[in-house]
Design a protein around this motif. Structure first.
Motif, PDB file in Angstrom:
ATOM      1  N   ALA A   1       7.247  -7.280   8.466  1.00  0.00           N
ATOM      2  CA  ALA A   1       6.220  -7.388   9.493  1.00  0.00           C
ATOM      3  C   ALA A   1       4.968  -7.982   8.862  1.00  0.00           C
ATOM      4  CB  ALA A   1       5.908  -6.017  10.076  1.00  0.00           C
ATOM      5  N   ASP A   2       4.246  -8.784   9.620  1.00  0.00           N
ATOM      6  CA  ASP A   2       3.043  -9.415   9.085  1.00  0.00           C
ATOM      7  C   ASP A   2       2.054  -8.380   8.556  1.00  0.00           C
ATOM      8  OD1 ASP A   2       2.884 -12.124  11.544  1.00  0.00           O
ATOM      9  OD2 ASP A   2       3.996 -11.945   9.660  1.00  0.00           O
ATOM     10  N   SER A   3       2.006  -7.229   9.201  1.00  0.00           N
ATOM     11  CA  SER A   3       1.009  -6.204   8.855  1.00  0.00           C
ATOM     12  C   SER A   3       1.262  -5.574   7.479  1.00  0.00           C
ATOM     13  CB  SER A   3       0.990  -5.113   9.917  1.00  0.00           C
ATOM     14  OG  SER A   3       2.269  -4.513  10.039  1.00  0.00           O
ATOM     15  N   VAL A   4       2.468  -5.756   6.926  1.00  0.00           N
ATOM     16  CA  VAL A   4       2.777  -5.123   5.633  1.00  0.00           C
ATOM     17  C   VAL A   4       3.061  -6.133   4.535  1.00  0.00           C
ATOM     18  CG1 VAL A   4       3.710  -3.139   6.871  1.00  0.00           C
ATOM     19  CG2 VAL A   4       5.278  -4.871   5.967  1.00  0.00           C
ATOM     20  N   LYS A   5       3.079  -7.414   4.860  1.00  0.00           N
ATOM     21  CA  LYS A   5       3.361  -8.431   3.842  1.00  0.00           C
ATOM     22  C   LYS A   5       2.363  -8.329   2.703  1.00  0.00           C
ATOM     23  CE  LYS A   5       5.664 -11.928   6.685  1.00  0.00           C
ATOM     24  NZ  LYS A   5       5.536 -13.242   7.352  1.00  0.00           N
ATOM     25  N   GLY A   6       2.890  -8.388   1.485  1.00  0.00           N
ATOM     26  CA  GLY A   6       2.047  -8.302   0.310  1.00  0.00           C
ATOM     27  C   GLY A   6       1.739  -6.879  -0.119  1.00  0.00           C
ATOM     28  N   ARG A   7       2.074  -5.904   0.724  1.00  0.00           N
ATOM     29  CA  ARG A   7       1.802  -4.492   0.379  1.00  0.00           C
ATOM     30  C   ARG A   7       3.093  -3.680   0.232  1.00  0.00           C
ATOM     31  NH1 ARG A   7      -0.736  -1.260   3.839  1.00  0.00           N
ATOM     32  NH2 ARG A   7      -0.057  -2.361   5.729  1.00  0.00           N
ATOM     33  N   PHE A   8       4.097  -4.026   1.022  1.00  0.00           N
ATOM     34  CA  PHE A   8       5.364  -3.290   1.014  1.00  0.00           C
ATOM     35  C   PHE A   8       6.455  -4.173   0.422  1.00  0.00           C
ATOM     36  CE2 PHE A   8       4.595  -0.291   4.914  1.00  0.00           C
ATOM     37  CZ  PHE A   8       3.385   0.097   4.363  1.00  0.00           C
ATOM     38  N   THR A   9       7.394  -3.538  -0.274  1.00  0.00           N
ATOM     39  CA  THR A   9       8.539  -4.258  -0.835  1.00  0.00           C
ATOM     40  C   THR A   9       9.806  -3.476  -0.564  1.00  0.00           C
ATOM     41  OG1 THR A   9       7.174  -5.173  -2.625  1.00  0.00           O
ATOM     42  CG2 THR A   9       9.558  -5.252  -2.910  1.00  0.00           C
ATOM     43  N   ILE A  10      10.791  -4.143   0.028  1.00  0.00           N
ATOM     44  CA  ILE A  10      12.092  -3.529   0.268  1.00  0.00           C
ATOM     45  C   ILE A  10      13.057  -4.037  -0.802  1.00  0.00           C
ATOM     46  CG2 ILE A  10      12.876  -5.318   1.897  1.00  0.00           C
ATOM     47  CD1 ILE A  10      14.235  -3.020   3.501  1.00  0.00           C
ATOM     48  N   SER A  11      13.880  -3.137  -1.324  1.00  0.00           N
ATOM     49  CA  SER A  11      14.794  -3.541  -2.393  1.00  0.00           C
ATOM     50  C   SER A  11      16.026  -2.648  -2.401  1.00  0.00           C
ATOM     51  CB  SER A  11      14.099  -3.477  -3.757  1.00  0.00           C
ATOM     52  OG  SER A  11      13.699  -2.154  -4.051  1.00  0.00           O
ATOM     53  N   ASN A  12      17.104  -3.153  -3.014  1.00  0.00           N
ATOM     54  CA  ASN A  12      18.316  -2.363  -3.188  1.00  0.00           C
ATOM     55  C   ASN A  12      18.243  -1.576  -4.487  1.00  0.00           C
ATOM     56  OD1 ASN A  12      19.867  -5.076  -1.757  1.00  0.00           O
ATOM     57  ND2 ASN A  12      20.252  -3.024  -0.980  1.00  0.00           N
ATOM     58  N   GLY A  13      18.872  -0.413  -4.480  1.00  0.00           N
ATOM     59  CA  GLY A  13      19.043   0.336  -5.698  1.00  0.00           C
ATOM     60  C   GLY A  13      20.234  -0.193  -6.473  1.00  0.00           C
ATOM     61  N   ASN A  14      20.545   0.455  -7.595  1.00  0.00           N
ATOM     62  CA  ASN A  14      21.717   0.057  -8.369  1.00  0.00           C
ATOM     63  C   ASN A  14      22.977   0.166  -7.518  1.00  0.00           C
ATOM     64  OD1 ASN A  14      20.237  -0.512 -10.663  1.00  0.00           O
ATOM     65  ND2 ASN A  14      20.394   1.576 -11.444  1.00  0.00           N
ATOM     66  N   ASP A  15      23.022   1.216  -6.717  1.00  0.00           N
ATOM     67  CA  ASP A  15      24.040   1.338  -5.686  1.00  0.00           C
ATOM     68  C   ASP A  15      23.513   0.554  -4.490  1.00  0.00           C
ATOM     69  OD1 ASP A  15      25.042   4.122  -3.531  1.00  0.00           O
ATOM     70  OD2 ASP A  15      25.530   1.999  -3.511  1.00  0.00           O
ATOM     71  N   LYS A  16      24.158  -0.548  -4.159  1.00  0.00           N
ATOM     72  CA  LYS A  16      23.588  -1.428  -3.137  1.00  0.00           C
ATOM     73  C   LYS A  16      23.512  -0.762  -1.776  1.00  0.00           C
ATOM     74  CE  LYS A  16      23.746  -6.084  -4.774  1.00  0.00           C
ATOM     75  NZ  LYS A  16      23.944  -7.482  -4.384  1.00  0.00           N
ATOM     76  N   ASN A  17      24.118   0.396  -1.615  1.00  0.00           N
ATOM     77  CA  ASN A  17      24.005   1.100  -0.343  1.00  0.00           C
ATOM     78  C   ASN A  17      22.689   1.850  -0.230  1.00  0.00           C
ATOM     79  OD1 ASN A  17      26.438   0.155   0.474  1.00  0.00           O
ATOM     80  ND2 ASN A  17      27.539   2.089   0.333  1.00  0.00           N
TER      81      ASN A  17
END
Length: 121
Positions: free
Chosen positions: A60-76
Motif C-alpha cells: 500500500a502506498d501508505s506503508v511503502k518505505g516503512r514496511f517490508t514483507i518477506s519469507n522465512g527460511n520456511d517459505k510458508n
C-alpha cells in the motif's frame, strides 16, 4: 483444517517497530501468495503488503518505505517488518494465504484471526 498462526502485535510508541509473523498449520496446498491486511477501527479492511510464491511484492502506498514483507527460511512463514510506525497504523492486522486445494481443484483463501497493533503518539 488449515489455521494461520499470527504473532507479533502489540503496543508501541510512534516511530517504533514491530514484526508480525504468519505460519499456516495443517495440510495446505502449494501457496500462491501471502498477504497482510489491516482493519483500522471503524474502517474497511485494506491490503498492506503481499508476496507471491515467485517473490514479487506489492505494498500500500501508505506503508511503502516503512514496511517490508518477506519469507522465512520456511517459505510458508511470512514476516511483516514494520518500522517508523505512526498512530494511523493502528489496526487489527490479518494474514491471508491463497493456496491450491489439496486433492481438489482451485485456489482457496485462508484468513488468520488477526493481531492488534496499537501505535501511541
Amino acid at each position: 483444517q488449515v489455521q494461520l498462526v499470527e504473532s507479533g502485535g502489540g503496543l508501541v510508541q510512534a516511530g517504533g517497530s514491530l514484526r508480525l509473523s504468519c505460519t499456516p498449520s495443517g495440510t495446505i496446498g502449494s501457496i500462491n501468495s501471502i498477504g497482510w491486511y489491516r482493519q483500522p477501527p471503524g474502517k474497511q479492511r485494506e491490503l498492506v503488503a503481499r508476496i507471491t510464491s515467485g517473490g514479487s511484492t506489492n505494498y500500500a502506498d501508505s506503508v511503502k518505505g516503512r514496511f517490508t514483507i518477506s519469507n522465512g527460511n520456511d517459505k510458508n512463514t511470512v514476516y511483516l517488518q514494520m518500522s517508523s510506525l505512526k498512530p494511523e497504523d493502528t489496526a487489527v492486522y490479518y494474514c491471508r494465504i491463497v493456496a491450491e486445494g489439496v486433492g481438489v481443484p482451485g485456489n482457496y483463501a485462508y484468513w488468520g484471526q488477526g493481531t492488534q497493533v496499537t501505535v501511541s503518539s
